[in-house]
Enzyme design. Structure first.
Site, PDB file in Angstrom:
ATOM      1  N   TYR A   1      43.231  30.380  -6.685  1.00  0.00           N
ATOM      2  CA  TYR A   1      42.317  29.992  -7.756  1.00  0.00           C
ATOM      3  C   TYR A   1      41.219  29.047  -7.275  1.00  0.00           C
ATOM      4  O   TYR A   1      40.089  29.105  -7.761  1.00  0.00           O
ATOM      5  CB  TYR A   1      43.095  29.417  -8.950  1.00  0.00           C
ATOM      6  CG  TYR A   1      43.654  30.552  -9.772  1.00  0.00           C
ATOM      7  CD1 TYR A   1      42.852  31.238 -10.678  1.00  0.00           C
ATOM      8  CD2 TYR A   1      44.952  31.010  -9.563  1.00  0.00           C
ATOM      9  CE1 TYR A   1      43.336  32.323 -11.382  1.00  0.00           C
ATOM     10  CE2 TYR A   1      45.448  32.098 -10.260  1.00  0.00           C
ATOM     11  CZ  TYR A   1      44.631  32.750 -11.171  1.00  0.00           C
ATOM     12  OH  TYR A   1      45.094  33.836 -11.854  1.00  0.00           O
TER      13      TYR A   1
ATOM     14  N   ARG B   1      38.654  31.297  -5.954  1.00  0.00           N
ATOM     15  CA  ARG B   1      37.904  31.992  -7.015  1.00  0.00           C
ATOM     16  C   ARG B   1      36.965  31.037  -7.754  1.00  0.00           C
ATOM     17  O   ARG B   1      35.853  31.409  -8.134  1.00  0.00           O
ATOM     18  CB  ARG B   1      38.877  32.654  -7.996  1.00  0.00           C
ATOM     19  CG  ARG B   1      39.612  33.824  -7.357  1.00  0.00           C
ATOM     20  CD  ARG B   1      40.480  34.547  -8.354  1.00  0.00           C
ATOM     21  NE  ARG B   1      39.705  35.118  -9.451  1.00  0.00           N
ATOM     22  CZ  ARG B   1      40.228  35.489 -10.603  1.00  0.00           C
ATOM     23  NH1 ARG B   1      41.522  35.373 -10.817  1.00  0.00           N
ATOM     24  NH2 ARG B   1      39.467  35.998 -11.564  1.00  0.00           N
TER      25      ARG B   1
ATOM     26  N   HIS C   1      40.270  35.320 -21.959  1.00  0.00           N
ATOM     27  CA  HIS C   1      41.246  35.003 -20.917  1.00  0.00           C
ATOM     28  C   HIS C   1      41.075  33.600 -20.339  1.00  0.00           C
ATOM     29  O   HIS C   1      41.536  33.326 -19.235  1.00  0.00           O
ATOM     30  CB  HIS C   1      41.204  36.068 -19.811  1.00  0.00           C
ATOM     31  CG  HIS C   1      41.628  37.432 -20.300  1.00  0.00           C
ATOM     32  ND1 HIS C   1      41.419  38.596 -19.599  1.00  0.00           N
ATOM     33  CD2 HIS C   1      42.263  37.796 -21.437  1.00  0.00           C
ATOM     34  CE1 HIS C   1      41.906  39.626 -20.294  1.00  0.00           C
ATOM     35  NE2 HIS C   1      42.413  39.167 -21.406  1.00  0.00           N
TER      36      HIS C   1
ATOM     37  N   CYS D   1      47.964  21.610 -18.380  1.00  0.00           N
ATOM     38  CA  CYS D   1      49.280  21.195 -17.925  1.00  0.00           C
ATOM     39  C   CYS D   1      50.248  22.381 -17.905  1.00  0.00           C
ATOM     40  O   CYS D   1      50.390  23.087 -18.903  1.00  0.00           O
ATOM     41  CB  CYS D   1      49.815  20.100 -18.846  1.00  0.00           C
ATOM     42  SG  CYS D   1      51.457  19.524 -18.373  1.00  0.00           S
TER      43      CYS D   1
ATOM     44  N   CYS E   1      52.208  20.176 -22.127  1.00  0.00           N
ATOM     45  CA  CYS E   1      52.187  18.948 -22.941  1.00  0.00           C
ATOM     46  C   CYS E   1      50.940  18.936 -23.813  1.00  0.00           C
ATOM     47  O   CYS E   1      50.773  18.077 -24.666  1.00  0.00           O
ATOM     48  CB  CYS E   1      52.242  17.702 -22.059  1.00  0.00           C
ATOM     49  SG  CYS E   1      50.673  17.298 -21.266  1.00  0.00           S
TER      50      CYS E   1
ATOM     51  N   CYS F   1      49.248  16.421 -13.980  1.00  0.00           N
ATOM     52  CA  CYS F   1      48.801  16.126 -15.339  1.00  0.00           C
ATOM     53  C   CYS F   1      48.733  14.612 -15.556  1.00  0.00           C
ATOM     54  O   CYS F   1      49.737  13.920 -15.428  1.00  0.00           O
ATOM     55  CB  CYS F   1      49.760  16.757 -16.346  1.00  0.00           C
ATOM     56  SG  CYS F   1      49.324  16.366 -18.048  1.00  0.00           S
TER      57      CYS F   1
ATOM     58  N   CYS G   1      51.167  13.745 -19.238  1.00  0.00           N
ATOM     59  CA  CYS G   1      52.626  13.619 -19.233  1.00  0.00           C
ATOM     60  C   CYS G   1      53.139  13.096 -17.888  1.00  0.00           C
ATOM     61  O   CYS G   1      54.294  12.704 -17.774  1.00  0.00           O
ATOM     62  CB  CYS G   1      53.286  14.955 -19.577  1.00  0.00           C
ATOM     63  SG  CYS G   1      53.066  16.233 -18.325  1.00  0.00           S
TER      64      CYS G   1
END
Ligand code: NAD
Ligand code: ZN
Length: 296
Positions: free
Chosen positions: A70, A73, A124, A132, A136, A185, A188
């Protein structure tokens, strides 16, 4: 079976007299911006089928590998520029009050082309959102950092076009990065952050879907544009059938002749590159467009 119409002039007349228009866009819309489609030529990332990396299970098993995919991308998407197809759709949205554009693309190019947010639904999600993995509720929208974090910098290197990025070479091991060094994250504090895209086996945002369904059900639909999508991923692909039920004439823009399958003589098929065809199709409403996507 008789073939669909192919006359640009005939389509222009239809567009002029049309009010409610729905569009469904896919990876082919961004192909002219240099972003590969999944099902296009090549198809592998390192030696992985990209669709096998786009699942929560893959992330659970190897979050570093999935993040590298990712991060790469994201880098391509941030480097790419919207093309005339994105600009043409954005202009049409400004001119037609009742135009809703659904995109399966996660590259952020339609928003960057100035497509009004109220007339665009990112079915999408977006590569530029981080959320997260523990659900959360934390989400960091439109994060433009590239690389997304220092540890993932090998995915955001620019190489001359004749050389392969080492990350893409399956013979070079994936850089060793510890899970601690990929984004966590801040809310949390326990979950990892993951890309804010809809993965295989996941559902689309329920609130967004019911809003889209309400729009579709409201009234007759005049035109259903299907741009650069193999229309094989559900529920997105189902909108063509829904729109047809609401009276829509279906208009497919795609270089692949197979994508005209199922069209009737009242529909239209424009075979070719969306970035070339859309500005021509919409010219009567949006005006003439130059090669950079500016309206003359
Ligand atoms: P797809 O890869 O299945 O199909 C792409 C379609 O685009 C094909 O029908 C192809 O013939 C057509 N096409 C290729 N070049 C084109 C051009 N220049 N103009 C018009 N059409 C062209 O992609 P999909 O249908 O969007 O669905 C696959 C999934 O992959 C989606 O969930 C999407 O989120 C994801 N995806 C997104 C991106 C992106 O955001 N840019 C890129 C790859 C995949
Ligand atoms: Zn969290």
């Amino acid at each position: 079976m008789m073939a669909a119409k192919t006359s640009i002039d005939e389509f222009k007349n239809l567009l002029n007299s049309s009010n409610r228009i729905l569009a469904l866009c896919g990876a082919g819309l961004s192909a002219a911006s240099g972003l590969p489609t999944f099902r296009g030529a090549g198809g592998l990332w390192r030696n992985y089928d990209p669709t096998s990396l786009a699942t929560p299970k893959a992330f659970q098993r190897d979050p570093v590998l999935v993040w590298f995919f990712y991060a790469w991308r994201r880098h391509l998407a941030l480097k790419a520029k919207p093309n005339r197809g994105h600009y043409a759709l954005a202009e049409l949205a400004k001119k037609k009050d009742n135009f809703l554009c659904l995109t399966q693309n996660v590259d952020g190019l339609s928003p960057r082309a100035g497509h009004p947010e109220s007339k665009l639904r990112l079915l999408h999600g977006s590569l530029l959102d981080n959320k997260c993995f523990n659900e959360c509720g934390y989400i960091d929208r439109n994060n433009l950092s590239d690389p997304v974090c220092p540890a993932l910098a090998p995915a955001a290197e620019d190489y001359p076009s004749h050389q392969t990025l080492p990350l893409l070479d399956p013979n070079v091991p994936v850089p060793s990065v510890k899970t601690e060094d990929i984004p966590h994250c801040p809310n949390c504090k326990t979950g990892l952050l993951r890309p804010g895209v809809v993965w295989f086996t996941e559902s689309l945002d329920g609130e967004m879907l019911s809003e889209v369904n309400d729009w579709v059900d409201q009234e007759r639909i005049d035109i259903m544009l299907v741009v650069g999508t193999a229309a094989s991923v559900y529920p997105a692909a189902g909108y063509t059938f829904k729109a047809r039920d609401k009276g829509a004439i279906v208009v497919v823009v795609n270089p692949d002749a197979d994508s005209s399958r199922g069209l009737t003589p009242r529909d239209f098929f424009f075979q070719g590159d969306a970035s070339e065809i859309l500005p021509q199709l919409f010219e009567g409403v949006i005006g003439k467009m130059d090669e950079y996507g500016n309206i003359l």
